[in-house]
Scaffold this motif. Structure first.
Motif, PDB file in Angstrom:
ATOM      1  N   GLU A  65      -1.019   1.608  -3.266  1.00 58.95           N
ATOM      2  CA  GLU A  65      -0.740   0.565  -4.256  1.00 58.95           C
ATOM      3  C   GLU A  65      -0.850   1.129  -5.663  1.00 58.95           C
ATOM      4  O   GLU A  65      -1.685   1.991  -5.940  1.00 58.95           O
ATOM      5  N   GLN A 104       2.236  -1.500  -1.368  1.00 57.28           N
ATOM      6  CA  GLN A 104       2.418  -2.684  -2.209  1.00 57.28           C
ATOM      7  C   GLN A 104       2.729  -2.196  -3.617  1.00 57.28           C
ATOM      8  O   GLN A 104       2.073  -1.273  -4.122  1.00 57.28           O
ATOM      9  N   ASN A 110       8.534  -6.690  -4.406  1.00 55.00           N
ATOM     10  CA  ASN A 110       8.575  -6.597  -2.952  1.00 55.00           C
ATOM     11  C   ASN A 110       9.818  -5.883  -2.436  1.00 55.00           C
ATOM     12  O   ASN A 110       9.753  -5.135  -1.462  1.00 55.00           O
ATOM     13  N   ALA A 113       9.204  -2.289  -2.902  1.00 52.00           N
ATOM     14  CA  ALA A 113       8.271  -1.799  -1.881  1.00 52.00           C
ATOM     15  C   ALA A 113       8.992  -1.555  -0.559  1.00 52.00           C
ATOM     16  O   ALA A 113       8.736  -0.554   0.123  1.00 52.00           O
ATOM     17  N   ILE A 125       4.721  -3.421   4.435  1.00 49.63           N
ATOM     18  CA  ILE A 125       4.478  -3.683   3.021  1.00 49.63           C
ATOM     19  C   ILE A 125       3.588  -4.920   2.912  1.00 49.63           C
ATOM     20  O   ILE A 125       3.501  -5.718   3.849  1.00 49.63           O
ATOM     21  N   ARG A 126       2.952  -5.057   1.757  1.00 51.14           N
ATOM     22  CA  ARG A 126       2.242  -6.290   1.415  1.00 51.14           C
ATOM     23  C   ARG A 126       3.042  -6.981   0.323  1.00 51.14           C
ATOM     24  O   ARG A 126       3.333  -6.372  -0.714  1.00 51.14           O
ATOM     25  N   ALA A 127       3.412  -8.236   0.570  1.00 51.38           N
ATOM     26  CA  ALA A 127       4.296  -8.960  -0.340  1.00 51.38           C
ATOM     27  C   ALA A 127       3.587 -10.166  -0.936  1.00 51.38           C
ATOM     28  O   ALA A 127       3.008 -10.983  -0.215  1.00 51.38           O
ATOM     29  N   GLU A 128       3.663 -10.278  -2.245  1.00 50.42           N
ATOM     30  CA  GLU A 128       3.179 -11.472  -2.947  1.00 50.42           C
ATOM     31  C   GLU A 128       4.314 -12.478  -3.069  1.00 50.42           C
ATOM     32  O   GLU A 128       5.489 -12.129  -3.046  1.00 50.42           O
TER      33      GLU A 128
END
Length: 276
Positions: A65, A104, A110, A113, A125-128
Protein backbone atom coordinates in the motif's frame (compact mmCIF):
# COMPACT_ATOMS: atom_id res chain seq x y z
CA UNK A 1 -25.41 -12.62 -6.20
CA UNK A 2 -22.17 -13.75 -4.62
CA UNK A 3 -22.39 -17.24 -3.13
CA UNK A 4 -20.24 -19.69 -1.25
CA UNK A 5 -18.05 -19.55 -4.34
CA UNK A 6 -16.41 -16.45 -2.85
CA UNK A 7 -15.44 -18.39 0.25
CA UNK A 8 -14.13 -21.22 -1.92
CA UNK A 9 -11.96 -18.79 -3.89
CA UNK A 10 -10.64 -17.32 -0.65
CA UNK A 11 -9.85 -20.76 0.77
CA UNK A 12 -8.18 -21.85 -2.46
CA UNK A 13 -5.98 -18.75 -2.50
CA UNK A 14 -4.84 -18.82 1.13
CA UNK A 15 -5.16 -22.52 1.94
CA UNK A 16 -7.52 -21.94 4.85
CA UNK A 17 -10.98 -20.46 5.53
CA UNK A 18 -10.33 -18.46 8.69
CA UNK A 19 -7.73 -16.46 10.61
CA UNK A 20 -5.64 -15.79 7.49
CA UNK A 21 -2.92 -13.29 8.45
CA UNK A 22 -2.10 -10.64 5.84
CA UNK A 23 0.88 -8.41 6.68
CA UNK A 24 1.09 -4.86 5.34
CA UNK A 25 3.98 -3.30 3.45
CA UNK A 26 3.62 0.48 3.49
CA UNK A 27 5.92 1.55 0.67
CA UNK A 28 7.84 4.78 1.11
CA UNK A 29 6.49 7.94 -0.51
CA UNK A 30 6.28 7.58 -4.27
CA UNK A 31 7.45 10.00 -6.99
CA UNK A 32 5.46 13.20 -7.21
CA UNK A 33 4.06 13.04 -3.68
CA UNK A 34 5.00 15.66 -1.02
CA UNK A 35 7.11 13.30 1.12
CA UNK A 36 8.96 11.60 -1.74
CA UNK A 37 12.72 11.57 -1.13
CA UNK A 38 14.13 8.18 -2.17
CA UNK A 39 15.03 6.59 -5.47
CA UNK A 40 12.62 4.06 -6.91
CA UNK A 41 15.27 1.35 -6.54
CA UNK A 42 15.58 2.12 -2.81
CA UNK A 43 11.80 2.05 -2.40
CA UNK A 44 11.68 -1.34 -4.10
CA UNK A 45 14.57 -2.72 -2.05
CA UNK A 46 12.91 -1.78 1.25
CA UNK A 47 9.58 -3.30 0.21
CA UNK A 48 11.31 -6.53 -0.79
CA UNK A 49 13.21 -6.60 2.50
CA UNK A 50 9.94 -6.34 4.42
CA UNK A 51 8.41 -9.07 2.23
CA UNK A 52 11.34 -11.31 3.18
CA UNK A 53 10.68 -10.62 6.86
CA UNK A 54 7.05 -11.62 6.44
CA UNK A 55 8.13 -14.78 4.62
CA UNK A 56 10.50 -15.66 7.44
CA UNK A 57 7.69 -15.17 9.97
CA UNK A 58 5.36 -17.37 7.87
CA UNK A 59 2.45 -15.00 7.35
CA UNK A 60 -0.32 -16.20 5.05
CA UNK A 61 -0.43 -13.18 2.76
CA UNK A 62 1.05 -9.76 2.06
CA UNK A 63 -0.57 -6.50 0.96
CA UNK A 64 1.31 -3.53 -0.49
CA UNK A 65 0.00 0.00 0.00
CA UNK A 66 1.11 3.58 -0.74
CA UNK A 67 0.33 4.75 2.80
CA UNK A 68 3.12 7.36 2.84
CA UNK A 69 1.67 9.28 -0.13
CA UNK A 70 -0.18 11.80 2.04
CA UNK A 71 -2.19 13.84 1.33
CA UNK A 72 -4.04 11.38 -0.88
CA UNK A 73 -5.82 12.16 -4.11
CA UNK A 74 -9.48 11.18 -4.37
CA UNK A 75 -9.98 8.15 -6.64
CA UNK A 76 -7.40 9.31 -9.16
CA UNK A 77 -3.61 9.00 -9.06
CA UNK A 78 -1.09 9.88 -11.74
CA UNK A 79 0.62 7.40 -14.06
CA UNK A 80 3.81 7.77 -12.03
CA UNK A 81 2.07 6.16 -9.03
CA UNK A 82 0.63 3.30 -11.06
CA UNK A 83 3.96 2.70 -12.78
CA UNK A 84 6.01 2.74 -9.57
CA UNK A 85 3.55 0.56 -7.67
CA UNK A 86 3.70 -1.94 -10.53
CA UNK A 87 7.50 -2.05 -10.26
CA UNK A 88 7.33 -2.45 -6.47
CA UNK A 89 4.65 -5.14 -6.59
CA UNK A 90 6.36 -7.09 -9.34
CA UNK A 91 9.61 -7.28 -7.35
CA UNK A 92 7.81 -8.14 -4.10
CA UNK A 93 6.01 -10.99 -5.82
CA UNK A 94 9.32 -12.23 -7.25
CA UNK A 95 10.74 -12.15 -3.71
CA UNK A 96 7.86 -14.19 -2.24
CA UNK A 97 6.38 -16.10 -5.20
CA UNK A 98 4.54 -18.62 -3.04
CA UNK A 99 2.77 -16.11 -0.78
CA UNK A 100 -0.53 -14.58 -1.94
CA UNK A 101 -0.02 -10.84 -2.46
CA UNK A 102 -2.38 -7.93 -2.89
CA UNK A 103 -2.33 -4.18 -3.38
CA UNK A 104 -4.26 -1.10 -2.32
CA UNK A 105 -3.68 2.31 -3.88
CA UNK A 106 -4.90 5.27 -1.85
CA UNK A 107 -7.25 6.83 -1.97
CA UNK A 108 -9.79 4.60 -3.67
CA UNK A 109 -7.67 4.29 -6.84
CA UNK A 110 -9.22 0.88 -7.34
CA UNK A 111 -8.96 0.61 -11.13
CA UNK A 112 -5.28 1.49 -10.92
CA UNK A 113 -4.84 -1.18 -8.22
CA UNK A 114 -6.44 -3.74 -10.52
CA UNK A 115 -4.12 -2.73 -13.34
CA UNK A 116 -1.10 -3.06 -11.03
CA UNK A 117 -2.28 -6.46 -9.82
CA UNK A 118 -2.79 -7.67 -13.38
CA UNK A 119 0.63 -6.45 -14.55
CA UNK A 120 2.60 -7.69 -11.54
CA UNK A 121 0.90 -11.03 -10.98
CA UNK A 122 -0.80 -10.22 -7.69
CA UNK A 123 -3.78 -12.10 -6.31
CA UNK A 124 -6.13 -9.52 -4.78
CA UNK A 125 -6.82 -5.84 -4.19
CA UNK A 126 -8.43 -3.90 -1.36
CA UNK A 127 -11.05 -1.48 -2.67
CA UNK A 128 -12.60 1.50 -0.93
CA UNK A 129 -16.00 2.91 -1.86
CA UNK A 130 -17.33 -0.27 -3.45
CA UNK A 131 -20.96 0.35 -2.51
CA UNK A 132 -22.71 3.52 -1.25
CA UNK A 133 -21.18 6.99 -0.98
CA UNK A 134 -19.25 8.32 1.99
CA UNK A 135 -17.19 11.38 2.89
CA UNK A 136 -13.54 10.51 3.45
CA UNK A 137 -10.52 12.63 4.39
CA UNK A 138 -10.09 13.24 0.67
CA UNK A 139 -13.70 14.31 0.08
CA UNK A 140 -16.85 12.69 -1.27
CA UNK A 141 -16.38 9.18 -2.66
CA UNK A 142 -19.06 7.53 -4.74
CA UNK A 143 -19.48 3.80 -5.23
CA UNK A 144 -17.42 2.06 -7.90
CA UNK A 145 -18.56 -1.59 -8.03
CA UNK A 146 -20.16 -1.49 -11.47
CA UNK A 147 -17.29 0.30 -13.17
CA UNK A 148 -14.59 -1.60 -11.28
CA UNK A 149 -15.84 -5.11 -12.03
CA UNK A 150 -16.47 -4.23 -15.68
CA UNK A 151 -12.88 -3.01 -15.85
CA UNK A 152 -11.66 -6.24 -14.24
CA UNK A 153 -13.54 -8.19 -16.90
CA UNK A 154 -12.18 -6.04 -19.73
CA UNK A 155 -8.52 -6.60 -18.77
CA UNK A 156 -9.00 -10.33 -18.12
CA UNK A 157 -8.16 -10.00 -14.44
CA UNK A 158 -11.03 -12.05 -13.04
CA UNK A 159 -8.53 -14.12 -11.08
CA UNK A 160 -7.75 -11.00 -8.97
CA UNK A 161 -10.05 -11.02 -5.95
CA UNK A 162 -11.60 -7.71 -4.85
CA UNK A 163 -11.94 -7.34 -1.07
CA UNK A 164 -14.10 -4.35 -0.22
CA UNK A 165 -14.29 -2.02 2.77
CA UNK A 166 -17.73 -1.37 4.22
CA UNK A 167 -18.38 1.67 6.43
CA UNK A 168 -14.62 2.20 6.29
CA UNK A 169 -12.29 4.00 8.68
CA UNK A 170 -11.27 7.68 8.29
CA UNK A 171 -14.71 8.46 6.91
CA UNK A 172 -18.05 10.01 7.76
CA UNK A 173 -21.08 7.88 6.97
CA UNK A 174 -23.74 10.42 7.92
CA UNK A 175 -25.14 10.46 4.38
CA UNK A 176 -25.87 6.73 4.69
CA UNK A 177 -26.83 6.73 8.35
CA UNK A 178 -30.12 5.03 7.47
CA UNK A 179 -28.17 2.12 5.90
CA UNK A 180 -26.58 -0.02 8.59
CA UNK A 181 -23.46 -2.17 8.41
CA UNK A 182 -25.35 -5.37 7.67
CA UNK A 183 -27.29 -3.77 4.82
CA UNK A 184 -24.03 -2.43 3.42
CA UNK A 185 -22.46 -5.89 3.60
CA UNK A 186 -25.47 -7.40 1.82
CA UNK A 187 -25.22 -4.75 -0.89
CA UNK A 188 -21.53 -5.58 -1.37
CA UNK A 189 -22.46 -9.26 -1.70
CA UNK A 190 -25.18 -8.45 -4.24
CA UNK A 191 -22.65 -6.39 -6.20
CA UNK A 192 -20.27 -9.38 -6.34
CA UNK A 193 -17.63 -8.47 -3.77
CA UNK A 194 -15.12 -11.26 -3.11
CA UNK A 195 -14.99 -10.40 0.59
CA UNK A 196 -15.87 -7.56 2.95
CA UNK A 197 -13.54 -5.70 5.30
CA UNK A 198 -14.59 -4.29 8.67
CA UNK A 199 -12.49 -1.62 10.38
CA UNK A 200 -12.42 0.63 13.39
CA UNK A 201 -12.70 4.39 13.00
CA UNK A 202 -9.02 4.99 12.15
CA UNK A 203 -5.75 3.22 11.35
CA UNK A 204 -4.83 1.03 14.31
CA UNK A 205 -8.29 1.23 15.91
CA UNK A 206 -9.91 -2.16 16.56
CA UNK A 207 -13.05 -3.25 14.75
CA UNK A 208 -16.15 -4.11 16.72
CA UNK A 209 -16.20 -7.83 17.55
CA UNK A 210 -20.00 -7.94 17.58
CA UNK A 211 -20.12 -6.35 14.12
CA UNK A 212 -17.84 -9.06 12.78
CA UNK A 213 -20.06 -11.84 14.11
CA UNK A 214 -23.24 -10.21 12.78
CA UNK A 215 -21.78 -9.64 9.31
CA UNK A 216 -20.56 -13.25 9.17
CA UNK A 217 -24.15 -14.38 9.83
CA UNK A 218 -25.59 -12.04 7.22
CA UNK A 219 -23.47 -12.72 4.13
CA UNK A 220 -21.95 -15.74 2.45
CA UNK A 221 -18.63 -13.99 1.94
CA UNK A 222 -15.20 -13.93 3.57
CA UNK A 223 -15.23 -11.32 6.35
CA UNK A 224 -11.86 -9.68 7.05
CA UNK A 225 -10.76 -7.37 9.86
CA UNK A 226 -8.96 -4.35 8.43
CA UNK A 227 -7.58 -2.48 11.45
CA UNK A 228 -6.57 -2.73 15.08
CA UNK A 229 -5.68 -6.41 15.44
CA UNK A 230 -3.01 -7.04 18.09
CA UNK A 231 -1.65 -10.02 19.98
CA UNK A 232 -3.73 -8.91 22.95
CA UNK A 233 -7.10 -8.86 21.16
CA UNK A 234 -6.66 -11.43 18.37
CA UNK A 235 -8.74 -13.96 20.34
CA UNK A 236 -11.79 -11.83 19.52
CA UNK A 237 -11.17 -12.10 15.78
CA UNK A 238 -10.09 -15.70 15.36
CA UNK A 239 -13.40 -16.46 13.59
CA UNK A 240 -12.76 -13.82 10.93
CA UNK A 241 -11.74 -15.04 7.50
CA UNK A 242 -8.72 -12.76 7.44
CA UNK A 243 -6.76 -10.33 9.58
CA UNK A 244 -5.07 -7.45 7.75
CA UNK A 245 -2.32 -6.24 10.08
CA UNK A 246 -0.09 -3.21 9.63
CA UNK A 247 0.44 -1.14 12.76
CA UNK A 248 0.99 -4.01 15.18
CA UNK A 249 3.68 -5.57 12.98
CA UNK A 250 5.75 -2.37 12.92
CA UNK A 251 8.40 -1.19 15.35
CA UNK A 252 6.66 0.51 18.27
CA UNK A 253 3.29 -0.61 16.95
CA UNK A 254 2.96 2.41 14.64
CA UNK A 255 2.18 2.06 10.95
CA UNK A 256 5.01 4.37 9.85
CA UNK A 257 7.79 2.21 11.30
CA UNK A 258 9.62 -0.70 9.65
CA UNK A 259 8.31 -4.25 9.95
CA UNK A 260 9.56 -5.85 13.17
CA UNK A 261 10.43 -9.53 12.73
CA UNK A 262 10.14 -10.34 16.43
CA UNK A 263 6.64 -8.85 16.66
CA UNK A 264 5.44 -10.75 13.58
CA UNK A 265 6.95 -14.06 14.70
CA UNK A 266 5.49 -13.71 18.18
CA UNK A 267 2.05 -12.96 16.74
CA UNK A 268 2.20 -15.87 14.31
CA UNK A 269 3.24 -18.24 17.09
CA UNK A 270 0.18 -17.18 19.10
CA UNK A 271 -2.26 -17.45 16.22
CA UNK A 272 -0.97 -20.90 15.33
CA UNK A 273 -1.90 -22.00 18.85
CA UNK A 274 -5.36 -20.39 18.53
CA UNK A 275 -6.02 -22.02 15.16
CA UNK A 276 -5.78 -25.53 16.65
Amino acid sequence: MATGNAISKFSHLFGRRSAVVIGMIHVDALPGTPKHSQSVSDIIAKACQEASIYKQAAVDGIMIENMHDTPYLNQNVGPEITATMTAVCYEVKRTVPNIPCGVQILASANKQALAVAKASGLDFIRAEGFVFSHVADEGLMNSCAGELLRYRKSICAENVLVFTDIKKKHSSHAITSDVNLLETAKAAEFFLSDGVIITGTATGDPANHHDMLEVKKSVDLPVLIGSGVTSENVNQYIQASGLIIGSYFKEGGHWSGPVDLSRVKSFMAKIERLRV
